[in-house]
Design a protein around this motif. Structure first.
Motif, mmCIF file in Angstrom:
data_model
loop_
_atom_site.group_PDB
_atom_site.id
_atom_site.type_symbol
_atom_site.label_atom_id
_atom_site.label_comp_id
_atom_site.label_asym_id
_atom_site.label_seq_id
_atom_site.Cartn_x
_atom_site.Cartn_y
_atom_site.Cartn_z
ATOM 1 N N ASN A 66 44.048 52.334 49.890
ATOM 2 C CA ASN A 66 43.452 51.049 49.503
ATOM 3 C C ASN A 66 43.572 49.392 49.869
ATOM 4 O OD1 ASN A 66 45.109 48.784 47.405
ATOM 5 N ND2 ASN A 66 46.183 47.933 49.089
ATOM 6 N N PHE A 67 42.540 50.376 51.274
ATOM 7 C CA PHE A 67 41.834 49.779 52.390
ATOM 8 C C PHE A 67 40.864 49.195 51.544
ATOM 9 C CE2 PHE A 67 38.679 49.336 55.539
ATOM 10 C CZ PHE A 67 39.616 47.798 56.484
ATOM 11 N N ALA A 68 39.975 50.455 51.645
ATOM 12 C CA ALA A 68 38.930 49.985 50.713
ATOM 13 C C ALA A 68 38.402 49.323 49.340
ATOM 14 C CB ALA A 68 37.847 51.456 49.684
ATOM 15 N N ARG A 69 39.895 49.285 48.832
ATOM 16 C CA ARG A 69 40.063 48.275 47.657
ATOM 17 C C ARG A 69 40.813 46.875 48.265
ATOM 18 N NH1 ARG A 69 44.752 46.954 42.854
ATOM 19 N NH2 ARG A 69 45.962 47.488 44.190
ATOM 20 N N ILE A 70 40.556 46.796 49.441
ATOM 21 C CA ILE A 70 40.603 45.115 50.308
ATOM 22 C C ILE A 70 39.825 44.749 50.660
ATOM 23 C CG2 ILE A 70 42.053 43.986 51.711
ATOM 24 C CD1 ILE A 70 44.353 45.903 51.591
ATOM 25 N N LEU A 71 39.034 45.442 51.076
ATOM 26 C CA LEU A 71 37.579 45.470 51.895
ATOM 27 C C LEU A 71 36.604 45.150 50.328
ATOM 28 C CD1 LEU A 71 36.453 47.961 54.052
ATOM 29 C CD2 LEU A 71 37.048 46.139 54.567
ATOM 30 N N ALA A 72 36.814 45.896 49.405
ATOM 31 C CA ALA A 72 36.399 45.060 48.531
ATOM 32 C C ALA A 72 36.258 44.043 47.011
ATOM 33 C CB ALA A 72 35.765 46.115 46.368
ATOM 34 N N THR A 73 37.918 43.463 47.566
ATOM 35 C CA THR A 73 38.379 42.647 47.512
ATOM 36 C C THR A 73 37.734 41.099 47.979
ATOM 37 O OG1 THR A 73 40.260 43.133 46.652
ATOM 38 C CG2 THR A 73 40.598 41.243 46.681
ATOM 39 N N ILE A 74 37.276 41.276 48.998
ATOM 40 C CA ILE A 74 37.117 40.149 50.236
ATOM 41 C C ILE A 74 35.836 40.085 49.717
ATOM 42 C CG2 ILE A 74 36.559 39.813 53.092
ATOM 43 C CD1 ILE A 74 38.835 41.302 53.198
ATOM 44 N N VAL A 75 34.859 40.875 49.636
ATOM 45 C CA VAL A 75 33.235 40.652 49.498
ATOM 46 C C VAL A 75 33.530 40.129 47.615
ATOM 47 C CG1 VAL A 75 31.332 42.355 48.774
ATOM 48 C CG2 VAL A 75 32.636 42.069 50.299
ATOM 49 N N LEU A 105 34.473 38.576 39.372
ATOM 50 C CA LEU A 105 35.422 38.170 38.807
ATOM 51 C C LEU A 105 35.401 39.032 37.710
ATOM 52 C CD1 LEU A 105 35.567 34.438 37.069
ATOM 53 C CD2 LEU A 105 36.830 35.433 38.526
ATOM 54 N N ILE A 106 34.429 40.213 37.548
ATOM 55 C CA ILE A 106 34.918 41.152 36.251
ATOM 56 C C ILE A 106 35.553 42.475 37.462
ATOM 57 C CG2 ILE A 106 34.324 43.399 35.268
ATOM 58 C CD1 ILE A 106 31.853 40.806 34.104
ATOM 59 N N GLY A 107 34.829 42.224 39.248
ATOM 60 C CA GLY A 107 35.006 43.685 39.668
ATOM 61 C C GLY A 107 36.594 43.327 39.782
ATOM 62 N N LEU A 108 37.176 42.302 40.152
ATOM 63 C CA LEU A 108 38.368 42.108 40.709
ATOM 64 C C LEU A 108 39.412 42.281 39.738
ATOM 65 C CD1 LEU A 108 38.087 38.675 41.560
ATOM 66 C CD2 LEU A 108 39.075 40.620 43.552
ATOM 67 N N VAL A 109 39.079 42.378 37.998
ATOM 68 C CA VAL A 109 39.870 42.201 37.146
ATOM 69 C C VAL A 109 40.023 43.987 37.162
ATOM 70 C CG1 VAL A 109 40.114 43.317 34.490
ATOM 71 C CG2 VAL A 109 39.481 40.547 35.605
ATOM 72 N N LEU A 110 38.371 44.473 37.219
ATOM 73 C CA LEU A 110 38.504 46.007 37.029
ATOM 74 C C LEU A 110 39.938 46.305 38.417
ATOM 75 C CD1 LEU A 110 35.593 46.813 36.326
ATOM 76 C CD2 LEU A 110 36.776 46.715 34.783
#
Length: 122
Positions: A66-75, A105-110
């Motif tokens: 989940n930490f990786a997902r949070i970092l990706a979300t920030i980017v 947006l697509i990255g966030l949705v995925l």
């Protein structure tokens, strides 16, 4: 991990790997291109560090971290903000801004689909 990895998460992770690898290569090329001043050397090392972190985030996404997902979300959020800024401040770059914004947006949705949420819950 609560369920099988969704294809969308895999796609985002693979894109992260590709981006990380390209950043790593760019940094190495900058370092090995010949004599450079301090600014170029610093930029090269920043590229290398960003590349390594991006590759590690991709690995983390594949593992359901989940930490990786949070970092990706920030980017993705930063990319979306940048796209909005560019669309307003530099109208000649509107298509670049639209593409950047849509990819974010697509990255966030995925990463936040129902299946992805289940995957990252464990």
């Amino acid at each position: 991990m609560a369920g099988p990895r969704p294809g969308g998460v895999t796609l985002v992770a693979v894109i992260a790997w590709i981006n990380g690898l390209l950043a790593l290569i760019a940094g190495i090329l900058l370092l090995t291109a010949g004599p450079a001043d301090a600014a170029v050397t610093t930029a090269a090392w920043v590229q290398i560090v960003i590349g390594v972190i991006t590759i590690l985030v991709g690995i983390g996404l594949l593992r359901g971290n989940n930490f990786a997902r949070i970092l990706a979300t920030i980017v993705f959020v930063l990319n979306l903000g940048w796209a909005i800024y560019v669309a307003i401040a530099i109208p000649g770059q509107i298509w670049s801004a639209i593409i950047t914004g849509l990819l974010a947006l697509i990255g966030l949705v995925l990463l936040y689909s129902a299946r992805a949420n289940e995957f990252f819950r464990g």
